[in-house]
Design a protein around this motif. Structure first.
Motif, mmCIF file in Angstrom:
data_model
loop_
_atom_site.group_PDB
_atom_site.id
_atom_site.type_symbol
_atom_site.label_atom_id
_atom_site.label_comp_id
_atom_site.label_asym_id
_atom_site.label_seq_id
_atom_site.Cartn_x
_atom_site.Cartn_y
_atom_site.Cartn_z
ATOM 1 N N ALA A 89 -15.947 -45.553 22.944
ATOM 2 C CA ALA A 89 -16.696 -44.867 21.889
ATOM 3 C C ALA A 89 -15.882 -44.878 20.607
ATOM 4 O O ALA A 89 -14.774 -45.421 20.551
ATOM 5 C CB ALA A 89 -16.990 -43.431 22.331
ATOM 6 N N GLY A 90 -16.451 -44.257 19.567
ATOM 7 C CA GLY A 90 -15.785 -44.257 18.267
ATOM 8 C C GLY A 90 -14.878 -43.062 18.052
ATOM 9 O O GLY A 90 -13.836 -43.178 17.414
ATOM 10 N N THR A 91 -15.285 -41.902 18.591
ATOM 11 C CA THR A 91 -14.480 -40.706 18.351
ATOM 12 C C THR A 91 -13.832 -40.223 19.642
ATOM 13 O O THR A 91 -14.263 -40.564 20.755
ATOM 14 C CB THR A 91 -15.332 -39.544 17.790
ATOM 15 N N VAL A 92 -12.840 -39.377 19.460
ATOM 16 C CA VAL A 92 -12.093 -38.826 20.588
ATOM 17 C C VAL A 92 -13.055 -38.117 21.562
ATOM 18 O O VAL A 92 -13.049 -38.375 22.768
ATOM 19 C CB VAL A 92 -11.018 -37.843 20.068
ATOM 20 N N ARG A 93 -13.902 -37.212 21.017
ATOM 21 C CA ARG A 93 -14.777 -36.429 21.897
ATOM 22 C C ARG A 93 -15.740 -37.326 22.671
ATOM 23 O O ARG A 93 -15.893 -37.192 23.878
ATOM 24 C CB ARG A 93 -15.571 -35.405 21.096
ATOM 25 N N GLU A 94 -16.376 -38.269 21.955
ATOM 26 C CA GLU A 94 -17.346 -39.155 22.622
ATOM 27 C C GLU A 94 -16.676 -39.947 23.733
ATOM 28 O O GLU A 94 -17.243 -40.135 24.815
ATOM 29 C CB GLU A 94 -17.923 -40.165 21.617
ATOM 30 N N ASP A 95 -15.446 -40.382 23.459
ATOM 31 C CA ASP A 95 -14.778 -41.208 24.456
ATOM 32 C C ASP A 95 -14.419 -40.403 25.703
ATOM 33 O O ASP A 95 -14.646 -40.839 26.831
ATOM 34 C CB ASP A 95 -13.523 -41.844 23.862
ATOM 35 N N VAL A 96 -13.893 -39.211 25.501
ATOM 36 C CA VAL A 96 -13.465 -38.401 26.653
ATOM 37 C C VAL A 96 -14.687 -37.906 27.438
ATOM 38 O O VAL A 96 -14.630 -37.751 28.660
ATOM 39 C CB VAL A 96 -12.577 -37.226 26.180
ATOM 40 N N ALA A 97 -15.832 -37.736 26.719
ATOM 41 C CA ALA A 97 -17.049 -37.252 27.387
ATOM 42 C C ALA A 97 -17.737 -38.347 28.199
ATOM 43 O O ALA A 97 -18.548 -38.041 29.094
ATOM 44 C CB ALA A 97 -18.034 -36.705 26.350
ATOM 45 N N LEU A 118 -8.688 -32.384 26.521
ATOM 46 C CA LEU A 118 -8.002 -32.510 25.224
ATOM 47 C C LEU A 118 -6.872 -31.499 25.112
ATOM 48 O O LEU A 118 -5.798 -31.789 24.584
ATOM 49 C CB LEU A 118 -8.999 -32.345 24.069
ATOM 50 N N ASP A 119 -7.120 -30.313 25.665
ATOM 51 C CA ASP A 119 -6.086 -29.287 25.683
ATOM 52 C C ASP A 119 -4.868 -29.777 26.493
ATOM 53 O O ASP A 119 -3.718 -29.633 26.075
ATOM 54 C CB ASP A 119 -6.699 -28.037 26.329
ATOM 55 N N ARG A 141 -2.576 -40.580 24.687
ATOM 56 C CA ARG A 141 -2.942 -39.245 25.173
ATOM 57 C C ARG A 141 -4.452 -39.101 25.321
ATOM 58 O O ARG A 141 -4.930 -38.466 26.258
ATOM 59 C CB ARG A 141 -2.348 -38.175 24.267
ATOM 60 N N VAL A 142 -5.228 -39.726 24.428
ATOM 61 C CA VAL A 142 -6.694 -39.675 24.581
ATOM 62 C C VAL A 142 -7.119 -40.467 25.822
ATOM 63 O O VAL A 142 -8.018 -40.040 26.568
ATOM 64 C CB VAL A 142 -7.407 -40.220 23.317
ATOM 65 N N ALA A 143 -6.463 -41.601 26.060
ATOM 66 C CA ALA A 143 -6.786 -42.372 27.269
ATOM 67 C C ALA A 143 -6.510 -41.528 28.513
ATOM 68 O O ALA A 143 -7.288 -41.527 29.473
ATOM 69 C CB ALA A 143 -5.979 -43.670 27.310
ATOM 70 N N ILE A 144 -5.407 -40.781 28.487
ATOM 71 C CA ILE A 144 -5.095 -39.901 29.624
ATOM 72 C C ILE A 144 -6.169 -38.802 29.724
ATOM 73 O O ILE A 144 -6.654 -38.487 30.817
ATOM 74 C CB ILE A 144 -3.687 -39.289 29.474
ATOM 75 N N ALA A 145 -6.587 -38.255 28.575
ATOM 76 C CA ALA A 145 -7.623 -37.201 28.591
ATOM 77 C C ALA A 145 -8.919 -37.736 29.203
ATOM 78 O O ALA A 145 -9.586 -37.030 29.972
ATOM 79 C CB ALA A 145 -7.876 -36.684 27.176
ATOM 80 N N GLY A 146 -9.272 -38.979 28.872
ATOM 81 C CA GLY A 146 -10.496 -39.574 29.428
ATOM 82 C C GLY A 146 -10.449 -39.633 30.942
ATOM 83 O O GLY A 146 -11.451 -39.415 31.631
ATOM 84 N N VAL A 147 -9.265 -39.899 31.460
ATOM 85 C CA VAL A 147 -9.085 -39.933 32.914
ATOM 86 C C VAL A 147 -9.104 -38.507 33.483
ATOM 87 O O VAL A 147 -9.744 -38.230 34.499
ATOM 88 C CB VAL A 147 -7.767 -40.679 33.242
#
Ligand SMILES: Nc1ncnc2c1ncn2[C@@H]1O[C@H](COP(=O)(O)OP(=O)(O)OP(=O)(O)O)[C@@H](O)[C@H]1O
Length: 233
Positions: A89-97, A118-119, A141-147
């Protein structure tokens, strides 16, 4: 629990794994180290069925991975070598969701998981940021959050420190420490054991597709050079 037994993997007849056996117990922190081409990435890609064994057996929580790919992928979260490879996705939230949304979870639970993930990686309040504008450490860190948003029992990170400067590296290490303390099992693939050696419960040394050692850090030190891995201390 991840259990690998006598695993053989060949690429076009060339043997990359030659009878590897390894267990990762729940809550354990295992470092997988070895020279370039020793088979580290090939090994961990079997943990959630990204590759199929030519011989041997890979089980997650007792079930052969090939019998239930969905269960294996829910239990084993994989953070790839270049985090940009796994962004969707384009944004952090969209990607982690993205992952929790694909599980069909209710909107409130997706939001709750995204916020918690994210926390956990110290990215609270960064949901609207564009992934393309993040630093390498933030992307990792975002990649880790997605997992984490998938709530896996095990997190596997393939060379998570590549390209990170020392502060970014420390920030990722802090997150790994927190995950480990919370009981998630961690497998960190690396050719550079700096900062990981003393954190790991066990170090598995691979050399030419075979396990050269699989023991607590202090016991593998004298075999690091045989695996062409630099002593980190
Ligand atoms: N897709 C592929 N096709 C053919 N051979 C491959 C492929 N992927 C890996 N190999 C070969 O398999 C062996 C093990 O590779 P692998 O990537 O698992 O090692 P690695 O220890 O993770 O290496 P690195 O530290 O360089 O990432 C190497 O000889 C590599 O060239």
């Amino acid at each position: 629990m991840i259990s690998v037994s006598s695993l053989v993997h060949e690429y076009d007849g060339v043997r990359a794994l030659d009878g590897v056996s390894l267990d990762v117990a729940d809550g354990e922190f295992v470092a997988v180290a070895g020279a370039n081409g020793s088979g580290k990435t090939t090994l961990v890609r079997h943990f959630n069925g990204l590759l199929e064994p030519d011989a041997g057996d890979v089980r997650v929580n007792g079930t052969p991975v090939s019998d239930d790919l969905v269960a294996a992928r829910a239990s084993v979260g994989m953070v790839f070598q270049d985090p940009r490879d796994q962004f969707v996705a384009g944004t952090v939230r969209e990607d982690v969701a993205f992952g929790p949304e694909n599980l069909g979870l209710p909107r409130e639970e997706v939001e709750e998981r995204v916020a918690a993930a994210l926390d956990a990686v110290n990215m609270t309040g960064r949901g609207d940021d564009l992934l393309s504008r993040l630093s390498g450490g933030e992307q990792e860190r975002v990649a880790i959050a997605g997992v984490l948003a998938m709530r896996p029992d095990h997190v596997v990170l393939d060379e998570p420190f590549t390209g990170l400067d020392q502060p970014a590296r420390e920030s990722v290490l802090d997150r790994l420490d927190a995950l480990h303390a919370a009981g998630t099992s961690l497998v960190v693939v690396t050719h550079d054991l700096r900062d990981v050696f003393e954190r790991a419960d066990r170090v598995c040394l691979l050399s030419d597709g075979r396990v050269l050692a699989d023991d607590p850090p202090a016991e593998v030190r004298d075999r690091l050079s045989a695996a062409s891995v630099r002593d980190p201390c």
